[in-house]
Enzyme design. Structure first.
Site, PDB file in Angstrom:
ATOM      1  N   GLU A 118       0.747  -1.102  -0.102  1.00 39.43           N
ATOM      2  CA  GLU A 118      -0.080   0.044   0.104  1.00 39.43           C
ATOM      3  C   GLU A 118       0.738   1.195   0.072  1.00 39.43           C
ATOM      4  O   GLU A 118       1.937   1.310   0.897  1.00 39.43           O
ATOM      5  CB  GLU A 118      -1.031  -0.167   1.327  1.00 39.43           C
ATOM      6  CG  GLU A 118      -1.877   1.198   1.361  1.00 39.43           C
ATOM      7  CD  GLU A 118      -2.737   1.067   2.445  1.00 39.43           C
ATOM      8  OE1 GLU A 118      -3.581   1.888   2.641  1.00 39.43           O
ATOM      9  OE2 GLU A 118      -2.435   0.311   3.754  1.00 39.43           O
ATOM     10  N   LYS A 193      -9.570   2.678  -2.477  1.00 40.03           N
ATOM     11  CA  LYS A 193      -9.767   1.996  -0.946  1.00 40.03           C
ATOM     12  C   LYS A 193     -11.122   2.310  -0.702  1.00 40.03           C
ATOM     13  O   LYS A 193     -11.474   3.441  -0.318  1.00 40.03           O
ATOM     14  CB  LYS A 193      -8.571   2.503  -0.162  1.00 40.03           C
ATOM     15  CG  LYS A 193      -8.817   2.003   1.181  1.00 40.03           C
ATOM     16  CD  LYS A 193      -7.607   2.348   2.036  1.00 40.03           C
ATOM     17  CE  LYS A 193      -7.359   1.881   3.374  1.00 40.03           C
ATOM     18  NZ  LYS A 193      -5.983   2.292   3.981  1.00 40.03           N
ATOM     19  N   CYS A 230      -5.833  -2.726   2.243  1.00 41.72           N
ATOM     20  CA  CYS A 230      -5.538  -2.529   3.732  1.00 41.72           C
ATOM     21  C   CYS A 230      -6.782  -2.854   4.617  1.00 41.72           C
ATOM     22  O   CYS A 230      -7.270  -3.841   4.757  1.00 41.72           O
ATOM     23  CB  CYS A 230      -4.905  -1.265   3.927  1.00 41.72           C
ATOM     24  SG  CYS A 230      -4.081  -1.181   5.643  1.00 41.72           S
TER      25      CYS A 230
END
Length: 382
Positions: A118, A193, A230
């Protein structure tokens, strides 16, 4: 001290009784995986650039009507190269050089799909709440410097590359984005994300909002892939939607620290692989990043300058519940896995999760639960 433990596997390997050690591996990892024997060129290059190199293979049963669908994926974890006090250009150039070597190593290892960690182009500065200089690392997803660089490597090695970056769009809105570059050297697409943490030092909502790209699956020459960035790994429905959209491999590029999440790390991607009948790849950065100015967080700690230790431990989990050992908690590493994607359907045929899932019931209940004034179904003892 925790930082002195390089990996769980190193601890297990120190067990003197071979039978006990073998049984511990079986219980923890499901089954013994075959190791990949890399050529001397790859092994020597890994030593030269100081990268831990691991290789494992997931096999599937031989079928009569379908040939094996073998793909080789790579997951790269790394620490930042320069201190966070260095000029932005110096930090970026050093990381670009490091990732260039990672691409070269992956190419030497025959990797078909490589995923980076990430926000690989920068330190994970989303604890500080400071806009500058950290927003200067943001770039255009289609034609930014990192994308242009990785297009060349994708072409050079006939390799799909998943590149998680800090994206700046045409309206100067900033996103946490994974760019998918095809082996033909073109941007296949991107995913932003979905879930933004508000936990402890993770002040990410200061920098970007929840993504607006849904749950795209990218059909590459080597298989259907998706990217669960994540914090999305803490949300089972996020994993599920990628599976419902046909993903065969879901990458989870992350940046997470030991004091917060390490007990969860070996569980979540593995659970996702099992529940959704695909391969899940957990990638975590490594090292401790210290910032110039102190910052506070939501957990009551005194002001400090570091997140803590990013513990690496990248691994791959298969739909049958097996998984690889993890990479080091302290060193840069490339984890290479050869997998037969036929294992996905074979596992579905065994467990029938896709046949027994009550999606129509879940859909109705979720719609109701999302509405204002929803009352949970609780049967009371009166």
């Amino acid at each position: 001290m925790a930082l002195e433990v390089e990996s769980l596997e190193k601890v297990l390997d120190s067990v003197s009784c071979e039978d006990h050690r073998s049984e511990a591996y079986r219980i923890l990892f499901g089954k013994q995986l075959d190791k990949i024997d890399f050529n001397l060129s790859a092994q020597d290059f890994a030593k030269l650039v100081d990268v831990e190199l691991q290789g494992h293979a997931f096999n599937a049963a031989t079928e009569e009507l379908r040939p094996p669908r073998i793909v080789r994926i790579g997951a790269f974890q790394n620490r930042i190269v320069k201190e966070t006090t260095e000029p932005v250009a110096v930090q970026k150039d050093a990381l670009f050089e490091r990732i260039g070597k990672a691409c070269d190593l992956a190419g030497k290892c025959g990797v078909n799909i490589l995923c980076l960690q990430e926000a690989w182009t920068m330190p994970f500065a989303f604890c500080t709440r400071e806009r500058l200089p950290w927003t200067e690392f943001a770039e255009d997803a289609e034609d930014g410097a990192s994308t242009r660089m990785l297009k060349d490597y994708a072409l050079k090695y006939n390799m799909v590359i998943v590149s998680p970056i800090l994206e700046r769009d045409e309206k100067d809105v900033i996103w946490n984005t994974a760019v998918v570059i095809s082996n033909k050297g073109k941007v296949l697409g991107k995913h932003r994300k979905n879930h933004i943490p508000r936990v402890g030092d993770f002040n990410e909502s200061t920098y970007y909002m929840e993504g607006n790209t849904g749950h795209p699956v990218f059909e590459t020459e080597f298989g259907k892939i998706a990217v669960n960035i994540c914090y999305g790994r803490h949300h089972p429905l996020n994993w599920m939607m990628f599976g419902l959209n046909g993903a065969e491999i879901v990458f989870n590029p992350s940046a997470t620290v030991g004091a917060l999440s390490e007990p969860l790390w070996p569980i979540e991607a593995r659970n996702a692989a099992i529940a959704n009948s695909y391969f899940a790849v957990g990638i975590n950065r490594v090292g401790t990043e210290t910032f110039p100015n102190e910052f506070t967080s939501g957990d009551g700690k005194k002001a400090h300058k570091s997140f803590g230790h990013f513990y690496g431990s990248s691994y791959v989990a298969a739909p049958d519940g097996s998984r690889t050992p993890g990479l080091s908690r302290m060193k840069d590493g490339l984890l290479v896995c050869e997998m037969d994607l036929n294992l996905n359907r074979q596992t579905k045929d065994k467990w029938c999760f896709q046949m027994t899932g009550r999606y129509e019931m879940y859909g109705k209940k979720l719609s109701a639960a999302a509405a204002f004034g929803y009352k949970p179904e609780i049967v009371k003892d009166e």
